[in-house]
Scaffold this motif. Structure first.
Motif, short mmCIF file in Angstrom:
data_model
loop_
_atom_site.label_atom_id
_atom_site.label_comp_id
_atom_site.label_asym_id
_atom_site.label_seq_id
_atom_site.Cartn_x
_atom_site.Cartn_y
_atom_site.Cartn_z
N THR A 22 33.95 4.78 54.43
CA THR A 22 33.13 4.31 53.29
C THR A 22 32.55 5.51 52.49
O THR A 22 31.95 5.14 51.54
CB THR A 22 31.92 3.30 53.89
N ILE A 29 24.57 3.28 58.06
CA ILE A 29 25.44 2.05 58.56
C ILE A 29 24.47 1.42 59.55
O ILE A 29 24.33 0.31 59.81
CB ILE A 29 26.61 2.41 59.04
N TYR A 32 21.95 -0.70 57.88
CA TYR A 32 22.40 -1.75 57.33
C TYR A 32 22.47 -2.85 58.46
O TYR A 32 22.06 -4.02 58.41
CB TYR A 32 23.88 -1.64 56.60
N ASP A 54 34.58 -4.87 58.69
CA ASP A 54 33.46 -4.47 58.10
C ASP A 54 33.31 -3.16 57.03
O ASP A 54 32.47 -3.00 56.38
CB ASP A 54 32.47 -3.97 59.39
N LEU A 58 31.27 -3.36 53.78
CA LEU A 58 30.46 -2.25 53.30
C LEU A 58 30.69 -1.75 52.06
O LEU A 58 29.97 -1.60 51.05
CB LEU A 58 30.76 -1.01 54.32
#
Lengths: 152, 152
Positions: A22, A29, A32, A54, A58
């Motif tokens: 990402t 991360i 998050y 995921d 993201l």
DNA sequence: CCTTGACCTCAAGTCAGCTTGAGGTTGCAT
DNA sequence: ATGCAACCTCAAGCTGACTTGAGGTCAAGG
């Protein structure tokens, strides 16, 4: 050894892979996750393992951020995407339409501002009372909240 | 005593007047002074006195902020407006044109993003690799920095 | 066995743009 | 003369979105 225990068909990925895929920092991360935007399970050694899907979650966050949404808003929007389910095309369409109208609004706001600025260029008054550019009516910020501001 | 020390032709105003005229909080104006965006002189009793023309300086700041400029950028732009001189129409024109191109850029960016989003709506891939919406090329934030974010 | 690198937690720091609070002073009207 | 609103300073707090640092664990290769 054709049917390895879930290594060949790697469903669970460590945080670093997500980061790499990402472009996010590992710390971001984790942040998050703290905020509840994504979920993970832990290995016996207490390391996070995420679902491959995921990456999409993201991605969604990143895209939404680009559109100027704050994490809180994104969280709200995401509430409809169940954790651990890959968003379906329908999910995505619903959300993208909602994002689209966000953008539309922003463009309109900016365009109005630009028009006013054009009126103003010949004027030079800079008067708060009279200036079309700056009136209390529609103070609504051409700027939005943002992640890190990259502009140049 | 016909020539009073500058009271009738009130050139110097206290901070509260500036606040009232601009809609800014007194604390914000003091903050701007700390940052060097405006200057003041002091009375014998240590109170700030500003030039009336500083209302314009502040107006300029407010307008520029609406366009998404940060205080640092504004400071740069302002460097050309000498402290204590009312910006001339020419000053203002030069600067507004520069602001205008700022806005233009933002609008273009948003418009591009919207187009990509439109392409994406039918697609639903959310793939970072392939998605037109999210590629490293032109990560440039649809959002800008802002003062307080007012959006609703 | 040992090193290296990816991972872990938790607290604190960063930046922007202010606001809030405590505690004190000034200036103007009555 | 007095009252009180408006002013002052300085330090600390706040929001958002993270990063950084300290100090420790885990997994794999040589």
């Amino acid at each position: 050894m054709l049917a390895k225990p879930a290594k060949g068909r790697n469903d669970l990925v460590p945080i670093g892979v997500l980061a790499q895929r990402t472009g996010l920092a590992v710390s971001a991360i984790r942040y998050y996750e703290d905020r509840g935007l994504i979920a993970s399970i832990r290995t016996s050694g207490n390391q996070r393992r995420f679902l491959r899907s995921d990456i999409r979650r993201l991605s969604f966050i990143l895209i939404a951020q680009r559109l100027g949404l704050g994490l809180a808003e994104i969280e709200r929007e995401m509430a409809s995407l169940p954790h651990g389910r890959t968003p379906t095309v329908l999910d995505w369409q619903r959300i993208s339409r909602s994002l689209r109208s966000e953008i539309d609004g922003r463009i309109q706001l900016l365009t109005r501002t630009r028009n006013k600025l054009d009126e103003c260029i010949g004027c030079g008054c800079l008067s708060l009372d009279r200036c079309a550019l700056y009136n209390k009516e529609d103070r609504a910020g051409a700027a939005g909240p943002g992640p890190r501001f990259v502009l140049d």
